[in-house]
Design a protein around this motif. Structure first.
Motif, PDB file in Angstrom:
ATOM      1  N   SER A 169       0.840  -1.146  -0.081  1.00 58.00           N
ATOM      2  CA  SER A 169       0.003  -0.054   0.131  1.00 58.00           C
ATOM      3  C   SER A 169       0.966   1.212   0.033  1.00 58.00           C
ATOM      4  O   SER A 169       1.706   1.243   0.807  1.00 58.00           O
ATOM      5  CB  SER A 169      -0.810  -0.152   1.156  1.00 58.00           C
ATOM      6  OG  SER A 169      -1.494   1.198   1.407  1.00 58.00           O
ATOM      7  N   PRO A 170       0.734   2.169  -0.718  1.00 52.54           N
ATOM      8  CA  PRO A 170       1.253   3.427  -1.003  1.00 52.54           C
ATOM      9  C   PRO A 170       1.038   4.197   0.438  1.00 52.54           C
ATOM     10  O   PRO A 170       2.017   5.277   0.584  1.00 52.54           O
ATOM     11  CB  PRO A 170       0.811   4.308  -2.046  1.00 52.54           C
ATOM     12  CG  PRO A 170      -0.711   3.620  -2.141  1.00 52.54           C
ATOM     13  CD  PRO A 170      -0.393   2.330  -2.003  1.00 52.54           C
ATOM     14  N   VAL A 171      -0.102   4.097   1.273  1.00 56.78           N
ATOM     15  CA  VAL A 171      -0.209   4.832   2.424  1.00 56.78           C
ATOM     16  C   VAL A 171       0.961   4.655   3.281  1.00 56.78           C
ATOM     17  O   VAL A 171       1.091   5.410   4.130  1.00 56.78           O
ATOM     18  CB  VAL A 171      -1.472   4.517   3.100  1.00 56.78           C
ATOM     19  CG1 VAL A 171      -1.680   4.976   4.460  1.00 56.78           C
ATOM     20  CG2 VAL A 171      -2.664   4.685   2.112  1.00 56.78           C
ATOM     21  N   GLY A 183      -3.449  10.155  -4.724  1.00 55.38           N
ATOM     22  CA  GLY A 183      -4.037  11.269  -5.053  1.00 55.38           C
ATOM     23  C   GLY A 183      -3.633  12.732  -4.536  1.00 55.38           C
ATOM     24  O   GLY A 183      -4.107  13.413  -4.906  1.00 55.38           O
ATOM     25  N   HIS A 184      -2.701  12.357  -3.807  1.00 58.78           N
ATOM     26  CA  HIS A 184      -2.342  13.954  -2.934  1.00 58.78           C
ATOM     27  C   HIS A 184      -1.629  14.941  -4.012  1.00 58.78           C
ATOM     28  O   HIS A 184      -1.919  16.012  -4.168  1.00 58.78           O
ATOM     29  CB  HIS A 184      -1.299  13.737  -1.990  1.00 58.78           C
ATOM     30  CG  HIS A 184      -0.563  14.980  -1.329  1.00 58.78           C
ATOM     31  ND1 HIS A 184      -1.284  15.985  -0.685  1.00 58.78           N
ATOM     32  CD2 HIS A 184       0.866  15.328  -1.538  1.00 58.78           C
ATOM     33  CE1 HIS A 184      -0.410  16.948  -0.657  1.00 58.78           C
ATOM     34  NE2 HIS A 184       0.609  16.755  -0.852  1.00 58.78           N
ATOM     35  N   LEU A 185      -0.875  14.250  -4.814  1.00 55.74           N
ATOM     36  CA  LEU A 185      -0.204  15.099  -5.837  1.00 55.74           C
ATOM     37  C   LEU A 185      -1.057  15.194  -7.158  1.00 55.74           C
ATOM     38  O   LEU A 185      -1.534  14.125  -7.736  1.00 55.74           O
ATOM     39  CB  LEU A 185       1.114  14.743  -6.216  1.00 55.74           C
ATOM     40  CG  LEU A 185       2.245  14.608  -5.316  1.00 55.74           C
ATOM     41  CD1 LEU A 185       3.576  13.876  -5.580  1.00 55.74           C
ATOM     42  CD2 LEU A 185       2.452  16.014  -4.871  1.00 55.74           C
ATOM     43  N   ARG A 210      -8.763  15.172  -4.122  1.00 55.62           N
ATOM     44  CA  ARG A 210      -7.642  14.120  -3.960  1.00 55.62           C
ATOM     45  C   ARG A 210      -8.221  12.976  -3.539  1.00 55.62           C
ATOM     46  O   ARG A 210      -7.800  11.911  -3.919  1.00 55.62           O
ATOM     47  CB  ARG A 210      -6.786  14.654  -2.524  1.00 55.62           C
ATOM     48  CG  ARG A 210      -5.775  15.792  -3.214  1.00 55.62           C
ATOM     49  CD  ARG A 210      -4.811  16.568  -2.079  1.00 55.62           C
ATOM     50  NE  ARG A 210      -5.730  17.838  -1.643  1.00 55.62           N
ATOM     51  CZ  ARG A 210      -5.333  18.668  -1.168  1.00 55.62           C
ATOM     52  NH1 ARG A 210      -4.108  18.807  -0.963  1.00 55.62           N
ATOM     53  NH2 ARG A 210      -5.790  20.028  -0.917  1.00 55.62           N
ATOM     54  N   PRO A 211      -9.227  12.620  -2.798  1.00 55.17           N
ATOM     55  CA  PRO A 211      -9.898  11.614  -2.450  1.00 55.17           C
ATOM     56  C   PRO A 211     -10.328  10.595  -3.993  1.00 55.17           C
ATOM     57  O   PRO A 211     -10.015   9.413  -4.044  1.00 55.17           O
ATOM     58  CB  PRO A 211     -11.137  11.834  -1.567  1.00 55.17           C
ATOM     59  CG  PRO A 211     -10.561  13.117  -0.799  1.00 55.17           C
ATOM     60  CD  PRO A 211     -10.173  13.893  -2.069  1.00 55.17           C
ATOM     61  N   GLU A 216      -9.113   6.438  -8.151  1.00 54.88           N
ATOM     62  CA  GLU A 216      -8.833   6.294  -9.507  1.00 54.88           C
ATOM     63  C   GLU A 216      -7.542   5.779  -9.857  1.00 54.88           C
ATOM     64  O   GLU A 216      -7.397   4.938 -10.862  1.00 54.88           O
ATOM     65  CB  GLU A 216      -9.042   7.857 -10.390  1.00 54.88           C
ATOM     66  CG  GLU A 216     -10.446   8.389 -10.504  1.00 54.88           C
ATOM     67  CD  GLU A 216     -10.476   9.651 -11.296  1.00 54.88           C
ATOM     68  OE1 GLU A 216      -9.472   9.990 -11.481  1.00 54.88           O
ATOM     69  OE2 GLU A 216     -11.365  10.241 -10.783  1.00 54.88           O
ATOM     70  N   ARG A 217      -6.496   6.238  -9.140  1.00 60.35           N
ATOM     71  CA  ARG A 217      -5.029   5.720  -9.059  1.00 60.35           C
ATOM     72  C   ARG A 217      -4.832   4.425  -8.409  1.00 60.35           C
ATOM     73  O   ARG A 217      -3.649   4.002  -8.651  1.00 60.35           O
ATOM     74  CB  ARG A 217      -4.149   6.911  -8.979  1.00 60.35           C
ATOM     75  CG  ARG A 217      -4.250   8.008  -9.800  1.00 60.35           C
ATOM     76  CD  ARG A 217      -3.525   9.324  -9.226  1.00 60.35           C
ATOM     77  NE  ARG A 217      -3.876  10.252 -10.139  1.00 60.35           N
ATOM     78  CZ  ARG A 217      -3.160  11.552  -9.760  1.00 60.35           C
ATOM     79  NH1 ARG A 217      -2.789  11.733  -8.630  1.00 60.35           N
ATOM     80  NH2 ARG A 217      -3.429  12.239 -10.718  1.00 60.35           N
TER      81      ARG A 217
END
Length: 235
Positions: A169-171, A183-185, A210-211, A216-217
Motif C-alpha cells: 500500500s502506498p499509504v 491522489g495527494h499530488l 484528492r480522495p 482512480e489511481r
C-alpha cells in the motif's frame, strides 16, 4: 534541484525577488500572462516558530498588497523544528496560524498552489504544501511523513512488517510516486517547468479531488466513499 535553478526554469528573467535568505525567500514571477507570488523554503530547512511566522506574514502581505494574485509555495523542508525553544513557544500554534492565513487567502480569491522541489517532510509540509488547492512535485523530490524505521520505533510494529505493508500500500510508503497514487499530488512535473506552471494556473478551480484521484489511481480505495458518507449524514 537547487532554488536558483528552479526559479530560472520557472520564471527566467521574469523573477523579481523581494526577500532572499538562506532558508526562506519571497518574490514574484511571470507565468504567461499571470504574475505569481512565490513563498518558498530552501536548503531542507526546518520550519520553526520564526519561519512559520515569516511565511504567514508573507501570505497576509500578498492578500493586502496584491488582491487575488495566485500564490505558489516552493518547498524544500525537512519538517518541523524539533527544538525545546520552539516547543515551549507552542510551535503547533504558529503552524495553525500559518494554515489559517492560507485559508484567509483562499477565501479572498487567491489561487494556492504548491510545488515540492526538494524535501517535504511531516509538519513542515502539512501547513504549507498540503494546504494548497493543488499540490505538485518534481520527479526527483522526496515526500514523506515519517521514514519506516522511525515509524517502527513509534508504533512498536516490527520494521519487517512495515516494509511488507509498504510494498502492498502506498499509504505506508514515502516517495513522489506513492503520493501521486494516493491522489495527494495533482501531477508530477518534468521537462518544461514554466509550461507546467502555466498549465496549472489554467486549470479550473474545483473542489478537493484528492480522495477521488486516490481511488482512480488505486492508492486510496475508501477515502472518497467515506467522505461522501460523512457529508451525506451531515446534510
Amino acid at each position: 534541484m537547487k532554488r536558483e535553478q528552479l526559479l530560472q526554469q520557472l520564471f527566467g528573467d521574469g523573477w523579481s525577488p523581494l526577500q532572499s535568505e538562506e532558508s526562506f525567500f519571497v518574490g514574484s514571477g511571470r507565468a504567461g500572462d499571470d504574475t505569481v507570488q512565490v513563498i518558498g523554503t530552501a536548503g531542507a530547512t526546518e520550519v520553526g516558530v520564526d519561519l512559520a511566522l515569516a511565511m504567514a506574514g508573507a501570505v497576509l502581505d500578498t492578500v493586502r498588497q496584491h488582491p487575488g494574485r495566485p500564490i505558489l509555495f516552493l518547498l524544500d523542508t525537512q519538517g518541523q523544528r524539533l527544538r525545546r525553544r520552539d516547543e515551549l513557544l507552542a510551535l503547533n500554534g504558529y503552524m495553525a496560524h500559518l494554515a489559517k492565513c492560507v485559508e484567509i487567502a483562499r477565501s479572498r480569491g487567491h489561487r494556492i498552489l504548491s510545488l515540492v522541489y526538494g524535501q517535504a517532510v511531516s509538519g513542515g509540509y502539512l501547513t504549507t504544501g498540503m494546504m494548497a488547492d493543488a499540490c505538485y512535485a518534481l520527479a526527483d523530490a522526496e515526500i514523506k511523513v515519517m521514514n519506516l524505521p522511525a515509524m517502527a520505533r513509534i508504533t512498536k510494529i516490527p520494521l519487517e512488517r512495515l516494509e511488507t505493508l509498504a510494498r502492498q500500500s502506498p499509504v505506508f510508503s514515502p516517495g513522489v510516486a506513492n503520493y501521486y497514487r494516493m491522489g495527494h499530488l495533482r501531477e508530477v512535473w518534468q521537462g518544461d517547468l514554466a509550461a507546467c506552471l502555466c498549465d496549472a494556473l489554467r486549470q479550473p478551480r474545483e473542489d478537493d479531488r484528492r480522495p477521488a484521484l486516490g481511488r482512480e489511481r488505486g492508492g486510496r480505495q475508501q477515502a472518497a466513499a467515506v467522505a461522501a458518507r460523512v457529508c451525506a449524514d451531515a446534510a
